[in-house]
Design an enzyme around this catalytic site. Structure first.
Site, PDB file in Angstrom:
ATOM      1  N   TRP A 242       0.822  -1.210   0.000  1.00  0.00           N
ATOM      2  CA  TRP A 242       0.000   0.000   0.000  1.00  0.00           C
ATOM      3  C   TRP A 242       0.854   1.257   0.000  1.00  0.00           C
ATOM      4  CZ3 TRP A 242      -4.128  -1.556  -1.913  1.00  0.00           C
ATOM      5  CH2 TRP A 242      -4.678  -2.784  -1.559  1.00  0.00           C
TER       6      TRP A 242
ATOM      7  N   ASP B  24      -1.838   6.531   6.443  1.00  0.00           N
ATOM      8  CA  ASP B  24      -2.874   5.605   6.018  1.00  0.00           C
ATOM      9  C   ASP B  24      -3.082   4.632   7.180  1.00  0.00           C
ATOM     10  OD1 ASP B  24      -4.416   3.569   4.972  1.00  0.00           O
ATOM     11  OD2 ASP B  24      -3.128   3.175   3.245  1.00  0.00           O
TER      12      ASP B  24
ATOM     13  N   LYS C 122     -12.332  -2.536   7.616  1.00  0.00           N
ATOM     14  CA  LYS C 122     -11.524  -3.430   8.445  1.00  0.00           C
ATOM     15  C   LYS C 122     -11.842  -3.266   9.932  1.00  0.00           C
ATOM     16  CE  LYS C 122      -7.819  -3.050   5.007  1.00  0.00           C
ATOM     17  NZ  LYS C 122      -8.019  -4.320   4.324  1.00  0.00           N
TER      18      LYS C 122
END
Length: 356
Positions: free
Chosen positions: A100, A168, A192
């Site tokens: 990511w 993030d 999540k």
């Protein structure tokens, strides 16, 4: 009973699922479904206001930080962050600790210069790079707090040398106490730890906005979303509703501090089991192990499919590792009960005894 270890969309609290299910048929005794109410009705405006208030309370945010619920998920933020913060002739510092982070770096290069100040690619991202230097003239430092695929996690806030800090937090948001005001921008996909797929949480210090030279598309400018209270266009109503329910569940549980203690217990229980079984091994440096996504393999790769099939027979779902790294992954998100961790650990012990 089913035990859900999926990495995302991940497990939700049972109470949230039940309340959301009722709202699909009839929300607040209106006779309407949450899926068909107008987003500018007092009913939804109350839901959105409550969700924003819960974020501010749970994160203990100061008055400079604004809370937005946006479309697009975290991946959209890979480009929206530099679009809003980075001029073409400026440089942003990025840390590459996994897939990511690498994707975020690729998108940022479209808008300005990128200085990758740290990378763990030399060891397949199995550790966190802790020694690096951030240029004082960098516009911001960006990093991923928890690496879902590789199973690593930052255990502290990195030193940014005085520049704005951007994170993030998609896979560990609300899982532990942090000084969230130390960040000028935080983004996190909800699916999540804080709700259903379809909405992205953004927390931004309003003082860092409006400093780029480029003209921004209306819907990409954070300032417009702030001015319109996350309703610049039709928001993802149901996803925001589920996030509100999940945030309320977390508050009722005792907040982030209580959640962190629960998560520490779950992670310790799992890793103690993993380390006690010679048939299994974890590739991640112990001090950098994620408390959200435990990644591991078998010393005999030929047994991996057998273990996956064994887990399926016990209704353990989502155990298979990401396609890019293989092996196994057990996601220990907020809503996962300790009892599920105990079940998967028992399965590992039983399997190991059969294949010693």
């Amino acid at each position: 009973m089913v035990h859900n270890f999926n990495a995302g969309p991940g497990i939700l609290p049972q109470a949230v699922l039940e309340q959301a299910a009722r709202a699909i048929l009839n929300i607040d005794d209106t006779g309407l479904s949450i899926l068909e109410i107008g987003h500018r009705t007092p009913l939804f405006e109350g839901i959105l206001h409550k969700a924003v208030s819960l974020v501010k309370e749970l994160m203990n945010l100061d008055a400079d930080h604004e809370v937005l619920f946006l479309h697009g998920g975290a991946s959209t933020q890979f480009m929206q962050v530099p679009m809003n913060l980075l001029n073409t002739n400026e440089t942003a510092a990025y840390i590459d600790n996994g897939i990511w982070g690498s994707k975020a770096i690729k998108e940022a290069k479209l808008f300005g210069n990128v200085d990758v100040v740290a990378s763990s690619a030399d060891k397949n991202h199995t550790y966190i790079t802790k020694t690096f230097s951030v240029p004082h003239n960098a516009k911001y430092l960006h990093y991923t707090t928890n690496n879902t695929v590789e199973g690593t996690q930052w255990q502290h806030i990195p030193e940014s040398n005085g520049v704005s800090l951007v994170a993030d937090m998609s896979s560990d948001i609300f899982s532990r106490e942090l000084n969230f005001n130390a960040f000028d921008l935080i983004y996190a996909g909800a699916q999540k730890n804080m709700g259903a797929a379809g909405v992205n949480l953004l927390v931004v210090n309003k003082n860092i906005l409006g400093k780029v030279d480029r003209k921004l598309p209306t819907i990409m400018d954070y300032r417009n979303h702030i001015a319109n209270g996350s309703m610049l266009n039709t928001p993802p109503v149901f996803a925001i509703y589920v996030s509100m329910l999940t945030l309320q569940w977390l508050k009722d549980l005792g907040g982030v501090k209580v959640m962190e203690a629960i998560n520490d217990e779950k992670a310790s229980f799992f890793y103690d089991t993993l380390d006690s079984l010679p048939q299994f091994t974890g590739p991640v440096a112990r001090e950098d192990r994620s408390k959200m996504n435990a990644v591991f393999v078998m010393k005999d790769p030929g047994l991996e499919k057998l273990f996956i099939d064994y887990c399926k027979s016990l209704n353990l779902y989502g155990i298979k590792g990401h396609r890019s790294v293989g092996g196994f992954r057990v996601s220990l998100y907020n809503a996962l009960p300790l009892s599920s961790v105990q079940v998967v650990c028992d399965a590992m012990k039983a399997f190991a005894s059969q294949h010693g």
